[in-house]
Design an enzyme around this catalytic site. Sequence first.
Site, PDB file in Angstrom:
ATOM      1  N   CYS A  99       0.849  -1.002   0.006  1.00  0.00           N
ATOM      2  CA  CYS A  99      -0.175  -0.193   0.086  1.00  0.00           C
ATOM      3  C   CYS A  99       0.935   1.262  -0.015  1.00  0.00           C
ATOM      4  O   CYS A  99       1.847   1.200   0.513  1.00  0.00           O
ATOM      5  CB  CYS A  99      -1.099  -0.012   1.309  1.00  0.00           C
ATOM      6  SG  CYS A  99      -2.145  -1.048   0.996  1.00  0.00           S
ATOM      7  N   PRO A 100       0.610   2.150  -0.674  1.00  0.00           N
ATOM      8  CA  PRO A 100      -0.734   2.355  -1.312  1.00  0.00           C
ATOM      9  C   PRO A 100      -0.616   1.740  -3.018  1.00  0.00           C
ATOM     10  O   PRO A 100      -1.732   2.177  -3.489  1.00  0.00           O
ATOM     11  CB  PRO A 100      -0.855   3.901  -1.354  1.00  0.00           C
ATOM     12  CG  PRO A 100       0.191   4.559  -1.448  1.00  0.00           C
ATOM     13  CD  PRO A 100       1.185   3.497  -0.851  1.00  0.00           C
TER      14      PRO A 100
END
Length: 79
Positions: A17-18
């Site tokens: 992430c992200p």
Amino acid sequence: MADYNVTKTLDVMGEVCPVPDVETKRALKKMKAGEILEVLIDYPMSKERIPETVKKMGHEVLEVKDAGTSEWKIYIKVN
């Protein structure tokens, strides 16, 4: 388990992430209604986050499928 007529495959294996979320959103914005995006992930948090994000965008999560040990395929229909 259904077979989908996948329009585009997005491979974000090895990303955390992200990146998987951002790349999924970017890919969906370039696609047309009715097309199907297959997202390949191996980051567990993305398994939860991507479907939530996709639903908020108004698209349909067809399936989140186990593809191996800590690997998943997410099938998304563009609306």
